[in-house]
Motif scaffolding. Structure first.
Motif, PDB file in Angstrom:
ATOM      1  N   THR A 126      -6.449 -17.169   0.447  1.00  0.00           N
ATOM      2  CA  THR A 126      -6.901 -18.332   1.211  1.00  0.00           C
ATOM      3  C   THR A 126      -8.298 -18.065   1.769  1.00  0.00           C
ATOM      4  OG1 THR A 126      -5.840 -17.478   3.217  1.00  0.00           O
ATOM      5  CG2 THR A 126      -4.572 -19.025   1.879  1.00  0.00           C
ATOM      6  N   ARG A 127      -8.906 -19.100   2.304  1.00  0.00           N
ATOM      7  CA  ARG A 127     -10.204 -18.957   2.968  1.00  0.00           C
ATOM      8  C   ARG A 127     -10.034 -19.341   4.438  1.00  0.00           C
ATOM      9  NH1 ARG A 127     -11.650 -21.512  -1.881  1.00  0.00           N
ATOM     10  NH2 ARG A 127     -11.879 -23.515  -0.834  1.00  0.00           N
ATOM     11  N   PRO A 128     -10.109 -18.379   5.364  1.00  0.00           N
ATOM     12  CA  PRO A 128     -10.282 -16.937   5.131  1.00  0.00           C
ATOM     13  C   PRO A 128      -8.978 -16.297   4.663  1.00  0.00           C
ATOM     14  CG  PRO A 128      -9.981 -17.350   7.460  1.00  0.00           C
ATOM     15  CD  PRO A 128     -10.041 -18.705   6.807  1.00  0.00           C
ATOM     16  N   PRO A 129      -9.065 -15.161   3.974  1.00  0.00           N
ATOM     17  CA  PRO A 129      -7.846 -14.497   3.500  1.00  0.00           C
ATOM     18  C   PRO A 129      -7.056 -13.900   4.657  1.00  0.00           C
ATOM     19  CG  PRO A 129      -9.770 -13.150   3.041  1.00  0.00           C
ATOM     20  CD  PRO A 129     -10.282 -14.458   3.550  1.00  0.00           C
ATOM     21  N   GLN A 130      -5.741 -13.821   4.458  1.00  0.00           N
ATOM     22  CA  GLN A 130      -4.870 -13.256   5.482  1.00  0.00           C
ATOM     23  C   GLN A 130      -4.030 -12.149   4.868  1.00  0.00           C
ATOM     24  OE1 GLN A 130      -4.892 -14.041   8.781  1.00  0.00           O
ATOM     25  NE2 GLN A 130      -3.525 -12.290   9.008  1.00  0.00           N
ATOM     26  N   HIS A 131      -4.151 -10.942   5.419  1.00  0.00           N
ATOM     27  CA  HIS A 131      -3.407  -9.793   4.909  1.00  0.00           C
ATOM     28  C   HIS A 131      -2.368  -9.380   5.948  1.00  0.00           C
ATOM     29  CE1 HIS A 131      -6.075  -8.895   1.426  1.00  0.00           C
ATOM     30  NE2 HIS A 131      -6.956  -9.523   2.184  1.00  0.00           N
ATOM     31  N   TYR A 132      -1.115  -9.714   5.688  1.00  0.00           N
ATOM     32  CA  TYR A 132      -0.039  -9.319   6.589  1.00  0.00           C
ATOM     33  C   TYR A 132       0.526  -7.945   6.227  1.00  0.00           C
ATOM     34  CZ  TYR A 132       0.202 -14.030   8.606  1.00  0.00           C
ATOM     35  OH  TYR A 132      -0.089 -15.203   9.264  1.00  0.00           O
ATOM     36  N   LEU A 133       0.533  -7.622   4.939  1.00  0.00           N
ATOM     37  CA  LEU A 133       1.081  -6.341   4.514  1.00  0.00           C
ATOM     38  C   LEU A 133       0.117  -5.211   4.865  1.00  0.00           C
ATOM     39  CD1 LEU A 133       2.541  -7.257   1.008  1.00  0.00           C
ATOM     40  CD2 LEU A 133       3.784  -6.901   3.142  1.00  0.00           C
ATOM     41  N   THR A 134       0.672  -4.109   5.340  1.00  0.00           N
ATOM     42  CA  THR A 134      -0.127  -2.935   5.662  1.00  0.00           C
ATOM     43  C   THR A 134      -0.087  -1.949   4.496  1.00  0.00           C
ATOM     44  OG1 THR A 134       1.747  -1.761   6.641  1.00  0.00           O
ATOM     45  CG2 THR A 134       0.469  -3.212   8.096  1.00  0.00           C
ATOM     46  N   THR A 135      -0.929  -0.936   4.555  1.00  0.00           N
ATOM     47  CA  THR A 135      -0.904   0.115   3.534  1.00  0.00           C
ATOM     48  C   THR A 135       0.462   0.782   3.488  1.00  0.00           C
ATOM     49  OG1 THR A 135      -3.267   0.528   3.837  1.00  0.00           O
ATOM     50  CG2 THR A 135      -1.974   2.266   2.781  1.00  0.00           C
ATOM     51  N   GLU A 136       1.033   1.020   4.665  1.00  0.00           N
ATOM     52  CA  GLU A 136       2.352   1.659   4.731  1.00  0.00           C
ATOM     53  C   GLU A 136       3.430   0.814   4.061  1.00  0.00           C
ATOM     54  OE1 GLU A 136       2.499   2.341   9.070  1.00  0.00           O
ATOM     55  OE2 GLU A 136       3.193   4.342   8.540  1.00  0.00           O
ATOM     56  N   SER A 137       3.436  -0.475   4.366  1.00  0.00           N
ATOM     57  CA  SER A 137       4.478  -1.328   3.797  1.00  0.00           C
ATOM     58  C   SER A 137       4.301  -1.497   2.294  1.00  0.00           C
ATOM     59  CB  SER A 137       4.513  -2.691   4.502  1.00  0.00           C
ATOM     60  OG  SER A 137       3.259  -3.325   4.480  1.00  0.00           O
ATOM     61  N   THR A 138       3.060  -1.539   1.820  1.00  0.00           N
ATOM     62  CA  THR A 138       2.807  -1.657   0.383  1.00  0.00           C
ATOM     63  C   THR A 138       3.260  -0.401  -0.354  1.00  0.00           C
ATOM     64  OG1 THR A 138       0.908  -3.091   0.820  1.00  0.00           O
ATOM     65  CG2 THR A 138       1.047  -2.094  -1.354  1.00  0.00           C
ATOM     66  N   GLU A 139       2.963   0.764   0.200  1.00  0.00           N
ATOM     67  CA  GLU A 139       3.402   2.018  -0.416  1.00  0.00           C
ATOM     68  C   GLU A 139       4.926   2.125  -0.400  1.00  0.00           C
ATOM     69  OE1 GLU A 139       1.301   4.955   1.803  1.00  0.00           O
ATOM     70  OE2 GLU A 139      -0.558   4.729   0.638  1.00  0.00           O
ATOM     71  N   PHE A 140       5.533   1.622   0.659  1.00  0.00           N
ATOM     72  CA  PHE A 140       6.996   1.631   0.745  1.00  0.00           C
ATOM     73  C   PHE A 140       7.610   0.811  -0.385  1.00  0.00           C
ATOM     74  CE2 PHE A 140      10.874  -0.534   2.041  1.00  0.00           C
ATOM     75  CZ  PHE A 140      11.690   0.521   2.432  1.00  0.00           C
ATOM     76  N   LEU A 141       7.039  -0.355  -0.671  1.00  0.00           N
ATOM     77  CA  LEU A 141       7.582  -1.209  -1.722  1.00  0.00           C
ATOM     78  C   LEU A 141       7.592  -0.494  -3.070  1.00  0.00           C
ATOM     79  CD1 LEU A 141       5.999  -4.691  -0.884  1.00  0.00           C
ATOM     80  CD2 LEU A 141       8.295  -3.859  -0.347  1.00  0.00           C
ATOM     81  N   ALA A 142       6.540   0.251  -3.361  1.00  0.00           N
ATOM     82  CA  ALA A 142       6.477   0.985  -4.627  1.00  0.00           C
ATOM     83  C   ALA A 142       7.560   2.058  -4.682  1.00  0.00           C
ATOM     84  CB  ALA A 142       5.094   1.607  -4.796  1.00  0.00           C
ATOM     85  N   ALA A 143       7.731   2.804  -3.588  1.00  0.00           N
ATOM     86  CA  ALA A 143       8.755   3.850  -3.547  1.00  0.00           C
ATOM     87  C   ALA A 143      10.155   3.245  -3.620  1.00  0.00           C
ATOM     88  CB  ALA A 143       8.601   4.672  -2.269  1.00  0.00           C
ATOM     89  N   PHE A 144      10.343   2.127  -2.957  1.00  0.00           N
ATOM     90  CA  PHE A 144      11.628   1.430  -2.956  1.00  0.00           C
ATOM     91  C   PHE A 144      12.009   1.002  -4.374  1.00  0.00           C
ATOM     92  CE2 PHE A 144      13.825  -2.684  -2.822  1.00  0.00           C
ATOM     93  CZ  PHE A 144      14.922  -2.394  -2.028  1.00  0.00           C
ATOM     94  N   ARG A 145      11.062   0.446  -5.099  1.00  0.00           N
ATOM     95  CA  ARG A 145      11.343   0.002  -6.465  1.00  0.00           C
ATOM     96  C   ARG A 145      11.648   1.181  -7.383  1.00  0.00           C
ATOM     97  NH1 ARG A 145       6.977  -4.914  -7.640  1.00  0.00           N
ATOM     98  NH2 ARG A 145       8.535  -6.585  -7.524  1.00  0.00           N
ATOM     99  N   ARG A 146      10.942   2.290  -7.194  1.00  0.00           N
ATOM    100  CA  ARG A 146      11.220   3.477  -8.014  1.00  0.00           C
ATOM    101  C   ARG A 146      12.636   3.984  -7.767  1.00  0.00           C
ATOM    102  NH1 ARG A 146       5.818   4.883  -6.639  1.00  0.00           N
ATOM    103  NH2 ARG A 146       6.583   6.215  -4.943  1.00  0.00           N
ATOM    104  N   ALA A 147      13.050   3.996  -6.498  1.00  0.00           N
ATOM    105  CA  ALA A 147      14.396   4.461  -6.166  1.00  0.00           C
ATOM    106  C   ALA A 147      15.451   3.556  -6.795  1.00  0.00           C
ATOM    107  CB  ALA A 147      14.568   4.521  -4.649  1.00  0.00           C
ATOM    108  N   ARG A 148      15.215   2.256  -6.775  1.00  0.00           N
ATOM    109  CA  ARG A 148      16.174   1.339  -7.401  1.00  0.00           C
ATOM    110  C   ARG A 148      16.225   1.566  -8.913  1.00  0.00           C
ATOM    111  NH1 ARG A 148      14.362  -3.855  -6.033  1.00  0.00           N
ATOM    112  NH2 ARG A 148      13.221  -4.000  -7.987  1.00  0.00           N
ATOM    113  N   GLN A 149      15.074   1.739  -9.527  1.00  0.00           N
ATOM    114  CA  GLN A 149      15.036   1.993 -10.968  1.00  0.00           C
ATOM    115  C   GLN A 149      15.750   3.288 -11.332  1.00  0.00           C
ATOM    116  OE1 GLN A 149      10.838   1.872 -11.763  1.00  0.00           O
ATOM    117  NE2 GLN A 149      10.709  -0.367 -11.610  1.00  0.00           N
TER     118      GLN A 149
END
Length: 339
Positions: A259-282
């Motif tokens: 959007t203009r202006p862009p809005q970033h709600y996700l943090t670096t921590e939460s984004t990294e968590f999502l990747a680890a979470f998906r790997r664990a499920r896989q």
């Protein structure tokens, strides 16, 4: 002795997200949404009539006034209810949440639904939903009044799984309970990456959605996603519902980030968590899927049988992460007492 009305109204977690409005004043959403009402993540509000020049509102023990930046909508909504229904008495409220306010756990949904329900019950001297209906306020009507205060609040007036239909016009909206909590005992484990209020409220961010080049395609694809979710919900099919939840959440956040202006709600921590979470499920550690509202915190949707494996993984790899554990609930409660 004074009558006091006690309400507990749940937060809800959207499976199909409510994002963007066709008419902000009438709270007309750009598309349908589908949600699960929670059980213990809730707002508890008490209300009674008092003799004063204005309403009194206390939140988490703090007395708040009309000019408070985060709670002006409370007084605005009370004014709306008074003016549209002819209520003249001023009310005193005491309210608290069982979770962090404004951090992506739908505090406005539980808060405005609890406010609306307690106010209407107090003004009409109704001690139950049956009495409210006899006094002209069905649950459906109260849901739509709550929606004016905060769009998602209307969904919190019902338990279980709820469909908010946008309709072809603002006055054609419907909020429909689909299934009770007993239909599918889904759980929601919330990973709290922040206890702070969002940098930009959902109300403010809704208006920016139309500026994203991804928003129109999102709205065009909403009916197909809705039908797929409804089918998975009907069949209690987690393998089908789960990927839909994740795609929907990431799609909404992609709109926010463009959007203009862009809005970033996700943090670096939460984004990294999502990747680890998906790997664990896989890797077969658990079967659970994430969804995310407008905030940095992650809602993990799973069946009860997956709770031990999921929580063990969280404790092992994220021992300092705060968690909230809840499940699908039966909706709000109302009772009358005396003080």
């Amino acid at each position: 002795m004074t009558e006091i009305y006690r309400v507990s109204s749940p937060s809800n977690i959207a499976f199909l997200k409510y994002w963007g409005k066709k008419d902000p004043l009438l709270q007309w959403p750009a598309s349908d949404s589908l949600s699960m009402s929670l059980n213990t993540l809730a707002t508890k509000t008490t209300a009674y009539i008092h003799d004063a020049a204005d309403h009194l509102f206390q939140f988490q023990g703090e007395s708040l006034t009309r000019d408070h930046k985060s709670f002006h909508k409370v007084f605005k909504h009370l004014d709306y209810l008074s003016q549209t229904h002819g209520f003249t008495e001023k009310l005193a409220f005491s309210s608290s949440n069982s979770f962090p306010t404004g951090a992506g756990v739908a505090s406005s949904a539980s808060g405005l639904s609890a406010l609306t329900l307690s106010a209407i019950a107090c003004w009409t001297h109704s001690a139950s939903f049956d009495e409210l209906e006899k006094n002209g306020f069905s649950r459906e009507h109260i849901a739509h009044l709550s929606r004016i205060g905060s769009g998602s609040a209307g969904r919190s007036l019902f338990g279980g799984y709820v469909h908010w239909q946008a309709g072809t016009h603002a006055d054609k909206q419907k909020i429909i309970p689909l299934y009770s909590a007993s239909h599918w005992n889904l759980h929601d484990t919330v990973a709290l990456f922040s206890h702070d209020e969002k940098s930009k409220s959902s109300t403010a961010a809704h208006s920016d959605a139309w500026s994203s080049p991804l928003f129109s395609p999102r709205i065009a694809g909403a009916p197909e996603r809705l039908q797929a979710m409804l089918k998975a919900l009907y069949h209690r099919d987690m393998a089908s519902l789960g990927p839909l939840l994740e795609t929907e959440a990431l799609d909404m956040h992609a709109v926010m980030m463009t959007t203009r202006p862009p809005q970033h709600y996700l943090t670096t921590e939460s984004t990294e968590f999502l990747a680890a979470f998906r790997r664990a499920r896989q890797d077969g550690v658990f079967e659970a899927y994430f969804t995310i509202d407008a905030g940095p915190n992650i809602h993990i949707i799973h069946e009860a049988s997956q709770t031990p494996a999921l929580h063990n993984w969280l404790k092992e790899f994220y021992p300092n992460l705060s968690l909230l554990s809840d499940k699908v609930g039966e909706g709000p409660s109302l009772e009358r007492g005396m003080i």
